[in-house]
Design a protein around this motif. Structure first.
Motif, short mmCIF file in Angstrom:
data_model
loop_
_atom_site.label_atom_id
_atom_site.label_comp_id
_atom_site.label_asym_id
_atom_site.label_seq_id
_atom_site.Cartn_x
_atom_site.Cartn_y
_atom_site.Cartn_z
N LYS A 155 68.90 1.55 6.67
CA LYS A 155 69.37 1.24 8.03
C LYS A 155 68.68 -0.01 8.56
O LYS A 155 69.32 -0.86 9.19
CB LYS A 155 69.10 2.42 8.97
N ILE A 156 67.40 -0.14 8.32
CA ILE A 156 66.66 -1.32 8.78
C ILE A 156 67.17 -2.56 8.07
O ILE A 156 67.41 -3.60 8.70
CB ILE A 156 65.15 -1.12 8.56
N ILE A 157 67.35 -2.48 6.76
CA ILE A 157 67.86 -3.63 6.00
C ILE A 157 69.27 -3.98 6.46
O ILE A 157 69.60 -5.15 6.62
CB ILE A 157 67.81 -3.33 4.48
N GLY A 158 70.10 -2.98 6.70
CA GLY A 158 71.45 -3.22 7.20
C GLY A 158 71.45 -3.89 8.56
O GLY A 158 72.23 -4.81 8.81
N ALA A 159 70.56 -3.46 9.44
CA ALA A 159 70.46 -4.07 10.77
C ALA A 159 70.01 -5.52 10.66
O ALA A 159 70.52 -6.40 11.37
CB ALA A 159 69.50 -3.27 11.63
N ILE A 160 69.06 -5.77 9.79
CA ILE A 160 68.59 -7.15 9.59
C ILE A 160 69.72 -8.03 9.06
O ILE A 160 69.89 -9.17 9.51
CB ILE A 160 67.36 -7.17 8.65
N ILE A 161 70.50 -7.52 8.13
CA ILE A 161 71.62 -8.30 7.59
C ILE A 161 72.67 -8.56 8.67
O ILE A 161 73.19 -9.67 8.78
CB ILE A 161 72.23 -7.57 6.37
N VAL A 162 72.96 -7.55 9.49
CA VAL A 162 73.94 -7.73 10.57
C VAL A 162 73.44 -8.77 11.58
O VAL A 162 74.21 -9.65 12.01
CB VAL A 162 74.24 -6.38 11.25
N ILE A 163 72.18 -8.71 11.94
CA ILE A 163 71.62 -9.69 12.88
C ILE A 163 71.65 -11.08 12.27
O ILE A 163 72.00 -12.07 12.93
CB ILE A 163 70.19 -9.28 13.28
N TRP A 164 71.30 -11.20 10.99
CA TRP A 164 71.32 -12.49 10.31
C TRP A 164 72.74 -13.07 10.28
O TRP A 164 72.94 -14.26 10.54
CB TRP A 164 70.78 -12.32 8.89
N LEU A 165 73.73 -12.23 9.97
CA LEU A 165 75.12 -12.70 9.97
C LEU A 165 75.57 -13.13 11.37
O LEU A 165 76.29 -14.13 11.51
CB LEU A 165 76.04 -11.62 9.42
N ALA A 166 75.15 -12.39 12.38
CA ALA A 166 75.51 -12.77 13.75
C ALA A 166 74.93 -14.13 14.11
O ALA A 166 75.63 -14.98 14.69
CB ALA A 166 75.01 -11.70 14.73
N PHE A 167 73.68 -14.37 13.77
CA PHE A 167 73.08 -15.67 14.04
C PHE A 167 73.75 -16.78 13.23
O PHE A 167 73.92 -17.90 13.72
CB PHE A 167 71.57 -15.66 13.77
N ALA A 168 74.15 -16.49 12.00
CA ALA A 168 74.83 -17.48 11.18
C ALA A 168 76.17 -17.86 11.79
O ALA A 168 76.53 -19.04 11.87
CB ALA A 168 75.02 -16.94 9.76
N VAL A 169 76.92 -16.86 12.27
CA VAL A 169 78.22 -17.13 12.89
C VAL A 169 78.03 -17.90 14.19
O VAL A 169 78.76 -18.87 14.46
CB VAL A 169 78.99 -15.81 13.12
N LEU A 170 77.07 -17.51 15.01
CA LEU A 170 76.81 -18.22 16.26
C LEU A 170 76.38 -19.67 16.00
O LEU A 170 76.79 -20.59 16.72
CB LEU A 170 75.74 -17.50 17.07
N GLY A 171 75.58 -19.88 14.99
CA GLY A 171 75.16 -21.24 14.64
C GLY A 171 76.34 -22.09 14.19
O GLY A 171 76.45 -23.26 14.58
N PHE A 172 77.24 -21.50 13.40
CA PHE A 172 78.42 -22.24 12.96
C PHE A 172 79.31 -22.60 14.14
O PHE A 172 79.79 -23.73 14.26
CB PHE A 172 79.20 -21.41 11.95
N ILE A 173 79.50 -21.64 15.06
CA ILE A 173 80.34 -21.90 16.23
C ILE A 173 79.72 -22.99 17.10
O ILE A 173 80.40 -23.90 17.57
CB ILE A 173 80.56 -20.60 17.03
N PHE A 174 78.41 -22.92 17.32
CA PHE A 174 77.72 -23.93 18.12
C PHE A 174 77.85 -25.31 17.50
O PHE A 174 78.12 -26.30 18.19
CB PHE A 174 76.25 -23.55 18.28
N LYS A 175 77.69 -25.39 16.19
CA LYS A 175 77.79 -26.67 15.50
C LYS A 175 79.21 -27.23 15.58
O LYS A 175 79.41 -28.43 15.79
CB LYS A 175 77.37 -26.49 14.04
N ALA A 176 80.21 -26.36 15.44
CA ALA A 176 81.60 -26.81 15.51
C ALA A 176 81.94 -27.29 16.91
O ALA A 176 82.59 -28.34 17.08
CB ALA A 176 82.53 -25.67 15.09
#
Length: 57
Positions: A4-25
């Protein structure tokens, strides 16, 4: 529990990756829009000319 902890970390990492891509675009689109507006404004001013301006008397 560890999964569960690893899954939460992966979900948070993906959220930051998507937000970073949107901000850059969005930032790239803003820069391109500003350049296009500047070039368009300068082009309009050149085509319109400056010698036929009416003066207030």
């Amino acid at each position: 529990m560890v999964l569960k902890i690893i899954g939460a970390i992966i979900v948070i990492w993906l959220a930051f990756a998507v937000l970073g891509f949107i901000f850059k675009a969005v930032l790239t689109l803003v820069i391109v829009g500003a350049v296009v507006a500047l070039v368009g404004g300068v082009g309009y001013a050149l085509v319109k000319g400056g010698s036929d301006r009416k003066q207030i008397r």
